[in-house]
Design a protein around this motif. Structure first.
Motif, PDB file in Angstrom:
ATOM      1  N   GLU A 184       4.138   5.520  12.475  1.00 38.18           N
ATOM      2  CA  GLU A 184       5.351   5.285  11.703  1.00 38.18           C
ATOM      3  C   GLU A 184       6.394   6.323  12.083  1.00 38.18           C
ATOM      4  O   GLU A 184       6.086   7.500  12.302  1.00 38.18           O
ATOM      5  CB  GLU A 184       5.072   5.343  10.184  1.00 38.18           C
ATOM      6  CG  GLU A 184       6.313   4.859   9.410  1.00 38.18           C
ATOM      7  CD  GLU A 184       6.331   5.201   7.957  1.00 38.18           C
ATOM      8  OE1 GLU A 184       5.294   5.611   7.419  1.00 38.18           O
ATOM      9  OE2 GLU A 184       7.403   5.054   7.343  1.00 38.18           O
ATOM     10  N   GLN A 185       7.642   5.880  12.182  1.00 40.67           N
ATOM     11  CA  GLN A 185       8.741   6.803  12.529  1.00 40.67           C
ATOM     12  C   GLN A 185       9.627   6.927  11.298  1.00 40.67           C
ATOM     13  O   GLN A 185      10.756   6.465  11.254  1.00 40.67           O
ATOM     14  CB  GLN A 185       9.477   6.266  13.757  1.00 40.67           C
ATOM     15  CG  GLN A 185       8.545   6.274  14.983  1.00 40.67           C
ATOM     16  CD  GLN A 185       9.027   5.415  16.127  1.00 40.67           C
ATOM     17  OE1 GLN A 185       9.184   4.215  15.974  1.00 40.67           O
ATOM     18  NE2 GLN A 185       9.214   6.020  17.284  1.00 40.67           N
ATOM     19  N   LEU A 189       5.041   5.704   4.578  1.00 36.70           N
ATOM     20  CA  LEU A 189       3.613   5.769   4.195  1.00 36.70           C
ATOM     21  C   LEU A 189       3.274   7.076   3.490  1.00 36.70           C
ATOM     22  O   LEU A 189       2.308   7.148   2.737  1.00 36.70           O
ATOM     23  CB  LEU A 189       2.740   5.548   5.434  1.00 36.70           C
ATOM     24  CG  LEU A 189       2.645   4.085   5.874  1.00 36.70           C
ATOM     25  CD1 LEU A 189       2.019   3.954   7.254  1.00 36.70           C
ATOM     26  CD2 LEU A 189       1.876   3.262   4.845  1.00 36.70           C
ATOM     27  N   ALA A 199       4.470  -4.248   9.308  1.00 34.39           N
ATOM     28  CA  ALA A 199       5.937  -4.195   9.457  1.00 34.39           C
ATOM     29  C   ALA A 199       6.594  -5.434   8.867  1.00 34.39           C
ATOM     30  O   ALA A 199       6.067  -6.547   8.952  1.00 34.39           O
ATOM     31  CB  ALA A 199       6.306  -4.089  10.929  1.00 34.39           C
ATOM     32  N   LEU A 337       6.516  -2.502   5.411  1.00 39.21           N
ATOM     33  CA  LEU A 337       7.572  -1.500   5.587  1.00 39.21           C
ATOM     34  C   LEU A 337       8.596  -1.988   6.616  1.00 39.21           C
ATOM     35  O   LEU A 337       8.205  -2.542   7.646  1.00 39.21           O
ATOM     36  CB  LEU A 337       6.980  -0.183   6.125  1.00 39.21           C
ATOM     37  CG  LEU A 337       6.362   0.819   5.154  1.00 39.21           C
ATOM     38  CD1 LEU A 337       5.892   2.062   5.935  1.00 39.21           C
ATOM     39  CD2 LEU A 337       7.352   1.232   4.059  1.00 39.21           C
ATOM     40  N   THR A 339      11.434  -0.947   9.540  1.00 41.19           N
ATOM     41  CA  THR A 339      11.563   0.225  10.399  1.00 41.19           C
ATOM     42  C   THR A 339      12.949   0.268  11.023  1.00 41.19           C
ATOM     43  O   THR A 339      13.529  -0.772  11.343  1.00 41.19           O
ATOM     44  CB  THR A 339      10.495   0.255  11.522  1.00 41.19           C
ATOM     45  OG1 THR A 339      10.720   1.432  12.322  1.00 41.19           O
ATOM     46  CG2 THR A 339      10.575  -0.980  12.434  1.00 41.19           C
ATOM     47  N   PHE A 358       1.759  -0.046  11.183  1.00 43.63           N
ATOM     48  CA  PHE A 358       2.212   1.349  11.273  1.00 43.63           C
ATOM     49  C   PHE A 358       1.103   2.257  10.743  1.00 43.63           C
ATOM     50  O   PHE A 358       0.428   1.931   9.763  1.00 43.63           O
ATOM     51  CB  PHE A 358       3.479   1.554  10.424  1.00 43.63           C
ATOM     52  CG  PHE A 358       4.679   0.825  10.961  1.00 43.63           C
ATOM     53  CD1 PHE A 358       5.471   0.057  10.124  1.00 43.63           C
ATOM     54  CD2 PHE A 358       5.036   0.923  12.306  1.00 43.63           C
ATOM     55  CE1 PHE A 358       6.575  -0.623  10.610  1.00 43.63           C
ATOM     56  CE2 PHE A 358       6.142   0.247  12.795  1.00 43.63           C
ATOM     57  CZ  PHE A 358       6.902  -0.530  11.950  1.00 43.63           C
ATOM     58  N   ARG A 360       0.385   6.141   9.325  1.00 43.12           N
ATOM     59  CA  ARG A 360       1.105   7.229   8.650  1.00 43.12           C
ATOM     60  C   ARG A 360       1.384   8.416   9.570  1.00 43.12           C
ATOM     61  O   ARG A 360       0.535   8.800  10.361  1.00 43.12           O
ATOM     62  CB  ARG A 360       0.277   7.704   7.449  1.00 43.12           C
ATOM     63  CG  ARG A 360       0.845   8.872   6.675  1.00 43.12           C
ATOM     64  CD  ARG A 360       0.159   9.095   5.348  1.00 43.12           C
ATOM     65  NE  ARG A 360      -1.302   8.987   5.457  1.00 43.12           N
ATOM     66  CZ  ARG A 360      -2.108   8.862   4.389  1.00 43.12           C
ATOM     67  NH1 ARG A 360      -1.597   8.796   3.159  1.00 43.12           N
ATOM     68  NH2 ARG A 360      -3.427   8.755   4.531  1.00 43.12           N
TER      69      ARG A 360
END
Ligand code: HGY
Ligand code: MN
Ligand code: MN
Ligand code: MN
Length: 394
Positions: A184-185, A189, A199, A337, A339, A358, A360
């Motif tokens: 994840e960027q 999380l 995603a 999530l 992104t 993703f 964490r």
């Protein structure tokens, strides 16, 4: 995560910190060789396609394949996980499935995409854009790196034929579903206190190059009134980009690369390139159109000229909700999530059912050496990917 340990140090950037691994450079070639060796050790049939993406097949290549993978190249000074985690997790997921005696009923392939970051030739997801035909092969062949070498010439030194690049209906015809696992960027999380998410969407984004042209001159002998200094409108554009992003709902604008020519301390630049990365829910074009008007005014006030080049562009990608929710179901109701980061999955989503997982990142930082994922969460990610592959290819 043994696979990532194998890669530690390859392409380490002593000057900038982190990793710099760009398409066809020594580090990226070493990583490609590592992946091929790992795949062949698992009895996967390896092939490099016309666009220099690498495929590793479990079973006979064919239509309806479940494909998973990511990229091995990095941004300059990037982290260790962005890209490689998806490739290593794919290899580990194959191991996990085999330990359980799983036999895929659909063809299953691992893939490594070329030049996802655009770190050398400036276009992100170059390998997947070529495969899907979202960049013209002539445009791609003519892209130049910082040394002026074209993508075609670089392909030649890599032993690939630049005449063959372009939309690859054969490859696309094989992909039934594509799943990319990625670190994840962001902090989603962390806040949710979960190791894995599915995603939901990828923020629309694009890249533009603003070239301000003025008059190179002597830093000491040129009076201020006599100057046409392109660094002045460039600096105003950097600040205007921040204000434009702040004025746009969920907008983001970044100038991470500002290149004066010739670049001497005692030299007024003759030109300055401002490389803008802009992102927004409804695509970044409206944000950038407004900025371009301002940039023209900044240039005019300093007696400079302005050329603007749009280098790549994509609107917000919403992943297939049916596939997304099916995977959530397999993953103990994993959270979804959005992104802000782009991915090859975002390019393929226009062609085939696509999903992303993703893992964490406890620092929430990416595209920097601090990027991280714990061994436990990497393990969670590989197991999640294995469950997803079993669900899709079983
Ligand atoms: O730029 C991006 O969002 C991706 O990491 N290529
Ligand atoms: Mn990245
Ligand atoms: Mn990435
Ligand atoms: Mn990617």
């Amino acid at each position: 995560m043994s696979g990532l340990d194998d890669l530690a140090g390859i392409g380490a950037d002593r000057r900038r910190g982190g990793y710099s691994r760009h398409v066809f450079d020594d580090a990226e070639r070493t990583l490609r060789e590592w992946f091929v060796e790992q795949a062949e050790r698992r009895g996967l049939a390896v092939e490099t396609d016309a666009n220099t993406n690498i495929w590793a097949w479990w079973g006979r290549p064919g239509p309806g394949a479940v494909v998973t993978g990511s990229h091995l190249d990095s941004v300059p000074g990037g982290g260790a996980f962005d890209g490689p985690l998806g490739v290593v997790s794919a290899l580990e997921a194959v191991d996990l499935l085999r330990e359980r005696g799983f036999q895929p009923r659909a063809p299953l392939a691992l893939i490594v995409f070329a030049e996802e970051e655009g770190g050398r030739f400036g276009i992100p997801c170059l390998g997947s854009r070529l495969m899907t035909g979202t960049i013209h092969p002539d445009r791609a062949r003519g892209l130049r790196d910082a040394d002026g070498l074209t993508f075609a010439e670089a392909m030649g030194t890599f032993g690939a034929d630049p005449a063959r690049i372009g939309r690859d209906d054969g490859a696309l015809g094989r992909i039934g579903t594509f799943v990319e696992l990625h670190v994840e960027q962001g902090k989603g999380l962390i806040d949710l206190d979960r190791p894995v998410a599915v995603a939901d969407s990828i923020l629309g984004h694009g890249r533009w190059r603003f070239r301000f042209r003025g008059q190179g001159n002597h830093a000491g002998a040129t009076l201020i009134d006599d100057r046409h200094d392109p660094m002045i409108p460039a600096a105003r554009l950097v600040l205007a980009a921040r204000s434009a992003a702040e004025a746009t709902r969920d907008g983001r604008a970044t100038v991470g690369r500002l290149v004066p020519t010739p670049g001497g301390t005692n030299v007024i630049a003759s030109s300055v390139d401002v490389h803008l990365d802009a992102r927004a829910p409804r695509g970044a074009r409206s944000l950038v159109d407004d900025l371009t008007e301002q940039a023209r005014e900044f240039a005019w006030q300093e007696g400079c000229q302005l050329d603007v080049v749009e280098e790549s562009f994509g609107d917000t990608v919403h992943f297939d909700p049916t596939l997304r929710d099916r995977l959530r179901g397999v993953l103990d109701d994993a959270p979804i999530l959005p992104t802000g980061a782009g991915h090859d999955a975002g390019v393929l989503a226009a062609e085939t059912p696509t999903a992303m997982l993703f893992v964490r990142n406890p620092t929430g930082v990416s595209h920097a050496p601090e990027e991280h994922a714990t061994a436990e969460d990497c393990e969670e990610g590989s197991h999640a990917l294995a469950r997803v592959l079993a669900e899709l290819a079983g």
